[in-house]
Design an enzyme around this catalytic site. Structure first.
Site, PDB file in Angstrom:
ATOM      1  N   TYR A 142       1.181  -1.007   0.131  1.00 24.54           N
ATOM      2  CA  TYR A 142      -0.249  -0.439   0.179  1.00 24.54           C
ATOM      3  C   TYR A 142       0.699   0.937   0.003  1.00 24.54           C
ATOM      4  O   TYR A 142       0.177   1.911  -0.658  1.00 24.54           O
ATOM      5  CB  TYR A 142      -0.390   0.312   1.497  1.00 24.54           C
ATOM      6  CG  TYR A 142      -2.110  -0.674   1.349  1.00 24.54           C
ATOM      7  CD1 TYR A 142      -1.913  -2.274  -0.363  1.00 24.54           C
ATOM      8  CD2 TYR A 142      -2.892  -0.861   2.411  1.00 24.54           C
ATOM      9  CE1 TYR A 142      -2.584  -3.160   0.301  1.00 24.54           C
ATOM     10  CE2 TYR A 142      -3.904  -2.127   2.057  1.00 24.54           C
ATOM     11  CZ  TYR A 142      -4.391  -3.010   0.768  1.00 24.54           C
ATOM     12  OH  TYR A 142      -5.240  -4.107   1.137  1.00 24.54           O
ATOM     13  N   LYS A 191       3.684 -15.313   3.146  1.00 19.26           N
ATOM     14  CA  LYS A 191       3.489 -15.749   2.153  1.00 19.26           C
ATOM     15  C   LYS A 191       5.580 -15.910   1.980  1.00 19.26           C
ATOM     16  O   LYS A 191       5.939 -16.035   0.637  1.00 19.26           O
ATOM     17  CB  LYS A 191       3.811 -15.062   1.081  1.00 19.26           C
ATOM     18  CG  LYS A 191       3.004 -16.507  -0.058  1.00 19.26           C
ATOM     19  CD  LYS A 191       1.875 -17.212  -0.112  1.00 19.26           C
ATOM     20  CE  LYS A 191       2.103 -17.887  -1.184  1.00 19.26           C
ATOM     21  NZ  LYS A 191       1.006 -19.080  -1.409  1.00 19.26           N
ATOM     22  N   ASP A 223      -2.361 -18.063   2.896  1.00 21.62           N
ATOM     23  CA  ASP A 223      -3.349 -19.133   2.431  1.00 21.62           C
ATOM     24  C   ASP A 223      -3.814 -19.704   3.625  1.00 21.62           C
ATOM     25  O   ASP A 223      -5.092 -20.166   3.375  1.00 21.62           O
ATOM     26  CB  ASP A 223      -3.124 -19.520   1.156  1.00 21.62           C
ATOM     27  CG  ASP A 223      -1.532 -20.271   0.930  1.00 21.62           C
ATOM     28  OD1 ASP A 223      -0.960 -20.146   2.180  1.00 21.62           O
ATOM     29  OD2 ASP A 223      -0.993 -20.682  -0.106  1.00 21.62           O
ATOM     30  N   ASP A 247      -4.903  -6.792   6.165  1.00 18.63           N
ATOM     31  CA  ASP A 247      -6.543  -6.484   5.064  1.00 18.63           C
ATOM     32  C   ASP A 247      -7.414  -7.027   5.043  1.00 18.63           C
ATOM     33  O   ASP A 247      -8.617  -7.202   5.630  1.00 18.63           O
ATOM     34  CB  ASP A 247      -6.112  -5.281   4.405  1.00 18.63           C
ATOM     35  CG  ASP A 247      -6.952  -4.049   4.007  1.00 18.63           C
ATOM     36  OD1 ASP A 247      -8.051  -4.229   4.744  1.00 18.63           O
ATOM     37  OD2 ASP A 247      -7.231  -3.341   3.051  1.00 18.63           O
ATOM     38  N   ASP A 251     -10.869  -8.625   7.840  1.00 19.90           N
ATOM     39  CA  ASP A 251     -12.583  -8.454   7.848  1.00 19.90           C
ATOM     40  C   ASP A 251     -12.657 -10.372   8.124  1.00 19.90           C
ATOM     41  O   ASP A 251     -14.065 -10.233   8.516  1.00 19.90           O
ATOM     42  CB  ASP A 251     -12.478  -8.138   5.491  1.00 19.90           C
ATOM     43  CG  ASP A 251     -12.647  -6.683   5.676  1.00 19.90           C
ATOM     44  OD1 ASP A 251     -12.115  -5.791   7.271  1.00 19.90           O
ATOM     45  OD2 ASP A 251     -12.989  -6.234   5.200  1.00 19.90           O
TER      46      ASP A 251
END
Ligand code: NAD
Length: 356
Positions: A142, A191, A223, A247, A251
């Site tokens: 970001y 990852k 994942d 992020d 959620d």
């Protein structure tokens, strides 16, 4: 204690939910003899309408010049077409960055009274969900270089995901210190089988872990974490991860606990000052109708008292008041189920305040 709180009501349901949080804070101030001074600023879509930009300098200065910031939500379809530099969300990135808020803490806790609101099977939910997501907030993709340029006759877009050791080290410390106050377990999510930034992440987290021998630390690929959060969320205590993964996972974590309207967050930096906001957006579909759930914002105010003002008893008081109101069966529309009592946003704020 005297504290100055910069208040950003924002857009959509923002003004409605913030009003209820201030109602509760006022009640706390009266009960415990504190004085909270609210300095209101415009940021987000309403600031675009008033000043042509989502974060006027004066607004930013007031965020830097206070004890903490309380935010409702910003954005909405009205401003979808504006240039990306002045988009409502750019105001949040600007405030986080200027205040040096590199750590985002999002508790995801299932209120037993709302177990039915969870989309997970009862046998999974019955094990309980109570985890803290610690997300790095001002690094990664970001905040890396973004560009779109023509290459070989087509457009190619780049978003640079980059992390320095110091950025990983400081968020890792936040995670281990948070775990010490909870269940003493940290899962670091990356990852590392694909990304260099993740391999560095894992190396630095392991170094920091050596300073916290009392906290168990393990790694999990992002994942797999997405899968484990719906398969067995009870296994987690603290999850620490980088900005983009955090992020998405935060959620997911909050949704498995029921309504997005219940979830609070804290964004912290080096000092005690932070920014506190519910995790949801401005919900334009229900704005102005007294339908929003203010509990996420009220619990964000409680986090402000706990993390920035060192007012643990006052924060406990708010959390217990929310619990009591849920126990009595009061629900806003998003968490309503058969046999409970439906109330609007302002009534929910009144009920919580009445329990302080
Ligand atoms: P949203 O979180 O605003 O809404 C998603 C759904 O959840 C909607 O159906 C909404 O009605 C419901 N909802 C959200 N909060 C609720 C509450 N407190 N009580 C009851 N129901 C609630 O997400 P979205 O629709 O994707 O985004 C709307 C706008 O908000 C967009 O402009 C987006 O950019 C912005 N946004 C802002 C923030 C922020 O200010 N921090 C965060 C996310 C999205």
């Amino acid at each position: 204690m005297n504290k100055t709180i910069t208040v950003i009501r924002g857009d959509g349901i923002g003004p409605e939910i913030v009003a209820e949080a201030l109602k509760v804070l006022d009640k706390i101030a009266g009960k415990y003899g504190h004085s909270f001074t609210y300095q209101e600023i415009l940021a987000g879509g309403c600031a675009i309408d008033a000043f042509g930009k989502s974060l006027p300098e004066e607004s930013l200065q007031k965020c830097l010049d206070c004890d903490s910031v309380l935010l409702g939500a910003v954005g909405g379809p009205k401003w979808d077409g504006v240039a990306k530099e002045i988009r409502p969300e750019a105001a949040l990135l600007g405030i986080r960055s200027a205040m040096g808020l590199y750590a985002n803490l999002r508790p995801a806790r299932l209120f037993p009274q709302l177990a039915e609101a969870s989309p997970l099977k009862p046998e999974i939910v019955s094990k309980g969900i109570d985890l803290m997501m610690v997300r790095e907030l001002i690094g990664g993709a970001y905040f890396g270089e973004h560009k779109t340029a023509e290459e070989n006759g087509e457009l190619r877009a780049h978003d640079d995901m980059t992390y320095g050791e110091h950025e990983i080290r400081r968020i890792a410390h936040t995670a281990f210190q948070t775990a010490r106050k909870r269940g003493s377990r940290v899962v670091s999510v990356d990852k590392a089988n694909v990304l260099d930034s993740s391999r560095l992440w894992r190396k630095v987290v392991h170094q920091v872990a050596e300073e916290y021998p009392d906290v168990a630390c393990s790694d999990m690929l992002v994942d797999n974490t997405a899968m484990q959060l719906v398969k067995n969320p009870a296994q987690f205590d603290v999850i620490v991860t980088e900005n983009l993964f955090g992020d998405i996972l935060s959620d997911e974590a909050s949704m498995v606990t029921g309504s997005i309207g219940m979830m609070a967050s804290a964004s912290l930096g080096e000092g005690s000052r932070g920014m506190y906001e519910p995790i949801h957006g401005s919900a334009p579909d229900i704005a102005g109708q007294n339908l929003a759930n203010p509990i996420g914002t009220i619990l964000s105010a409680a986090m402000m008292l706990r993390y920035s003002f060192d007012m643990a008893a006052e924060a406990d008081d708010i959390e217990q008041a929310v619990n009591a109101v849920l126990d009595e069966g009061y629900r806003t529309g998003d968490i309503f189920s058969e046999g409970t009592k439906k109330v609007g946003c302002s009534e929910m704020g009144d009920l919580v305040a009445a329990h302080i």
